[in-house]
Motif scaffolding. Structure first.
Motif, short mmCIF file in Angstrom:
data_model
loop_
_atom_site.label_atom_id
_atom_site.label_comp_id
_atom_site.label_asym_id
_atom_site.label_seq_id
_atom_site.Cartn_x
_atom_site.Cartn_y
_atom_site.Cartn_z
N GLY A 173 -5.74 3.89 -5.83
CA GLY A 173 -6.51 5.05 -6.26
C GLY A 173 -5.61 6.21 -6.59
N GLY A 174 -5.79 6.77 -7.78
CA GLY A 174 -4.89 7.82 -8.25
C GLY A 174 -5.50 9.21 -8.29
N GLY A 175 -6.61 9.42 -7.56
CA GLY A 175 -7.24 10.73 -7.56
C GLY A 175 -6.69 11.64 -6.48
N VAL A 176 -7.51 12.61 -6.07
CA VAL A 176 -7.06 13.61 -5.10
C VAL A 176 -6.73 12.97 -3.76
CG1 VAL A 176 -7.75 15.64 -3.79
CG2 VAL A 176 -8.29 15.50 -6.22
N THR A 177 -7.64 12.14 -3.23
CA THR A 177 -7.39 11.52 -1.93
C THR A 177 -6.15 10.66 -1.96
OG1 THR A 177 -9.76 11.50 -1.42
CG2 THR A 177 -8.36 10.00 -0.17
N GLY A 178 -6.02 9.85 -3.01
CA GLY A 178 -4.82 9.03 -3.14
C GLY A 178 -3.56 9.87 -3.21
N SER A 179 -3.60 10.95 -3.97
CA SER A 179 -2.43 11.82 -4.12
C SER A 179 -2.02 12.43 -2.78
CB SER A 179 -2.73 12.93 -5.13
OG SER A 179 -3.05 12.41 -6.39
N GLU A 180 -3.01 12.91 -2.03
CA GLU A 180 -2.69 13.57 -0.76
C GLU A 180 -2.11 12.59 0.25
OE1 GLU A 180 -5.71 17.40 -0.90
OE2 GLU A 180 -6.23 15.71 0.40
N TYR A 181 -2.69 11.40 0.35
CA TYR A 181 -2.19 10.45 1.34
C TYR A 181 -0.89 9.79 0.90
CZ TYR A 181 -5.95 10.81 4.73
OH TYR A 181 -6.79 11.26 5.71
N VAL A 182 -0.66 9.62 -0.39
CA VAL A 182 0.65 9.16 -0.85
C VAL A 182 1.71 10.18 -0.47
CG1 VAL A 182 2.06 8.88 -2.94
CG2 VAL A 182 -0.07 7.62 -2.70
N THR A 196 -3.04 2.70 -9.69
CA THR A 196 -4.27 3.22 -10.28
C THR A 196 -4.63 2.39 -11.51
OG1 THR A 196 -5.39 5.15 -11.23
CG2 THR A 196 -3.06 4.92 -11.72
N ASP A 197 -5.94 2.29 -11.77
CA ASP A 197 -6.37 1.57 -12.97
C ASP A 197 -6.31 2.44 -14.22
OD1 ASP A 197 -8.40 3.25 -12.14
OD2 ASP A 197 -10.02 1.87 -12.67
N MET A 217 6.83 12.38 -6.43
CA MET A 217 6.59 11.20 -5.60
C MET A 217 7.60 10.10 -5.93
SD MET A 217 4.14 12.13 -3.63
CE MET A 217 4.88 13.77 -3.79
N GLU A 218 7.89 9.92 -7.21
CA GLU A 218 8.86 8.90 -7.61
C GLU A 218 10.24 9.23 -7.06
OE1 GLU A 218 9.57 6.21 -11.58
OE2 GLU A 218 9.15 8.35 -11.84
N ALA A 219 10.61 10.52 -7.07
CA ALA A 219 11.89 10.93 -6.53
C ALA A 219 11.96 10.68 -5.02
CB ALA A 219 12.14 12.41 -6.82
N ARG A 220 10.80 10.63 -4.36
CA ARG A 220 10.75 10.37 -2.93
C ARG A 220 10.75 8.87 -2.64
NH1 ARG A 220 5.99 13.61 -0.49
NH2 ARG A 220 7.22 15.39 -1.17
N LEU A 224 5.41 3.22 -8.50
CA LEU A 224 4.25 3.61 -9.28
C LEU A 224 3.74 2.46 -10.15
CD1 LEU A 224 5.58 7.08 -10.49
CD2 LEU A 224 4.11 6.62 -8.53
N TYR A 225 2.41 2.26 -10.11
CA TYR A 225 1.76 1.25 -10.93
C TYR A 225 0.57 1.88 -11.64
CZ TYR A 225 4.42 -2.61 -8.85
OH TYR A 225 5.43 -3.46 -8.45
N PRO A 226 0.80 2.58 -12.77
CA PRO A 226 -0.35 3.04 -13.57
C PRO A 226 -0.89 1.88 -14.40
CG PRO A 226 1.71 3.69 -14.61
CD PRO A 226 2.09 3.03 -13.32
#
Length: 449
Positions: A173-182, A196-197, A217-220, A224-226
């Motif tokens: 999931g690439g939305g807000v929740t996914g972003s925050e927990y990633v 994310t799809d 995030m990538e630097a960390r 990533l799988y878009p």
């Protein structure tokens, strides 16, 4: 005295109840589970406890030779429970002091003017209603093959019970929740894969700002799988296997499912009330009214975006309209959208692309985060602020930011936008120094020191 019945005891419902009482109505608030709703017990409060812990650790890193890498999960779980209980108790006290009658029951319409209240004891009773406000919120979307089990297949609700740090987390999931927990798990040193799809992560954000978060995030070290729709996620006993629709598989110790939310209308029996509903949620007009003029819907149950600040603003507006008081339309509300990742993402008003799509002639002003002394003092100098301005009038149309405490910067600009501020007004602003407010001056003036 006017009577208002509110169904749902989350942030929107509690705000509507307190606003109704403040304006002199007789108020009944009906909540089926725990006061505070999913936001308090399962989503917003728990996630912000985790993110606050990560923020505190990140803030300490520049000043400690050997900073701690992560807190104890037991401590975090206890903090989540304590914060949820405290918030719920605060709401209960506020409602009691305001004279709101709280009923713990499931409410279902039997007709547009009658509710059937079903209590946990097994008995039920009927309640005749004058005005009703629906505030039942939203619930997570789970699909066949993509359902949490509370062990290795996680969802926001399960985070309060997490007993061991994942060895490798796969975020679906690439939305807000996914972003925050990633952001949280990667800050805690957990190897993380983000799927994310959609073609991009965080699709509601201004593209440049979203791209900046993804780069961070990538630097960390986040993989990533878009453009990678997921077919299923399985608990293998010793880990998880996530199978993509193209046949590829991803292996990890845990998977987190955050593919979206939907309006929670299942138990309301809205057909009996004659209220129109779509896949997006309850259909409302510009004042929150449904197809039944005495029934209003606010917050997540009325469709996205699913944010508490928008829901609370809708609550205040709908209450005033239901009581026959002068009320601006919903379209005048300009809520801030925020992602409490590290770095934070925030925006308000029109993005650059939206303004151009509307045919506006615009000017885009920028400031880099390292133009503010405060950024250097905190050790967080990466980020950008963008202001979208009408080229003819100079009026502020929108703002977006990526950076440490970006939400606070955009909060200030949201008030300026709401007030119709222009570049001339912003040029006269004298924020305290040093603060991140200096970034606004840097964007307007073209320099910052």
């Amino acid at each position: 005295m006017a009577q208002i019945v509110i169904i749902g005891g989350g942030p929107a419902g509690v705000t509507a109840a307190l606003e109704s009482a403040r304006l002199g109505a007789e108020v009944i608030l009906i909540e089926a589970a725990h006061l505070g709703g999913r936001a308090t017990w399962h989503s917003l409060v728990p996630s912000k406890v985790f993110l606050s812990a990560a923020e505190a650790l990140t803030a300490a890193h520049p000043w400690l030779e050997n900073p701690p890498s992560r807190p104890d999960l037991g401590t975090l779980r206890a903090r989540v429970r304590a914060q949820a209980e405290t918030q719920s108790q605060r709401q209960r006290r506020a409602l009691s002091q305001a004279g709101v009658r709280l009923i713990e029951a499931v409410a279902r319409f039997e007709d547009p003017r009658t509710l059937r209240l079903e209590f946990s004891t097994g008995h039920s009773e009927h309640l005749n209603v004058d005005r009703v406000i629906l505030a039942t919120g939203s619930e997570p979307i789970f699909l066949p093959g993509l359902k949490p089990d509370g062990q290795r297949l996680l969802a926001p609700r399960a985070m309060a019970n997490l007993s061991d740090w994942p060895e490798h987390l796969i975020m679906i999931g690439g939305g807000v929740t996914g972003s925050e927990y990633v952001s949280f798990f990667s800050q805690m040193g957990v190897p993380t894969t983000w799927v994310t799809d959609l073609p991009t992560f965080l699709p509601r954000a201004e593209p440049e700002i979203a791209a900046g978060l993804v780069a961070a995030m990538e630097a960390r070290g986040v993989n990533l799988y878009p453009n990678a729709p997921v077919a299923r996620a399985e608990n293998t006993g010793s880990g998880v296997r996530v199978t993509l629709q193209d046949g590829r598989t991803l292996e990890g110790s845990h998977a987190f499912i955050a593919i979206g939310r939907r309006a929670d209308t299942d138990r309301l029996n809205l057909d009996a009330a004659g209220v129109n509903v779509t896949r997006q949620g309850v259909v409302v007009d510009n004042y929150g009214r449904t197809s039944q003029p005495h029934i209003y819907a606010i917050g997540d149950v009325a469709g996205p975006p699913f944010t508490v600040n928008r829901a609370q603003a809708q609550a205040r507006l709908a209450v005033r309209h239901a009581l026959g008081l002068p009320t601006p339309p919903l379209e005048t509300i300009v809520p801030v959208e925020a992602v409490y990742s590290d770095p934070q993402v925030a925006q308000v008003g029109l993005s650059e692309a939206e303004a151009r799509h509307l045919g506006r002639t615009i000017q885009v002003l920028r400031a880099e985060w390292d133009q503010a002394l405060k950024a250097h003092l905190s050790g967080h100098t990466q980020g950008v602020l963008k202001l979208v301005v009408d080229a003819e009038s100079g009026r502020l149309l929108g703002a977006a930011a990526l950076g440490n405490h970006a939400v606070e910067v955009i909060n200030a600009l949201s008030l300026a936008l709401q007030a119709g501020a222009t570049l001339a007004h912003l040029a006269q602003w004298a924020p305290a120094y040093p603060t991140l407010g200096d970034l606004v001056r840097a964007a307007v003036d073209g320099y910052g020191v």
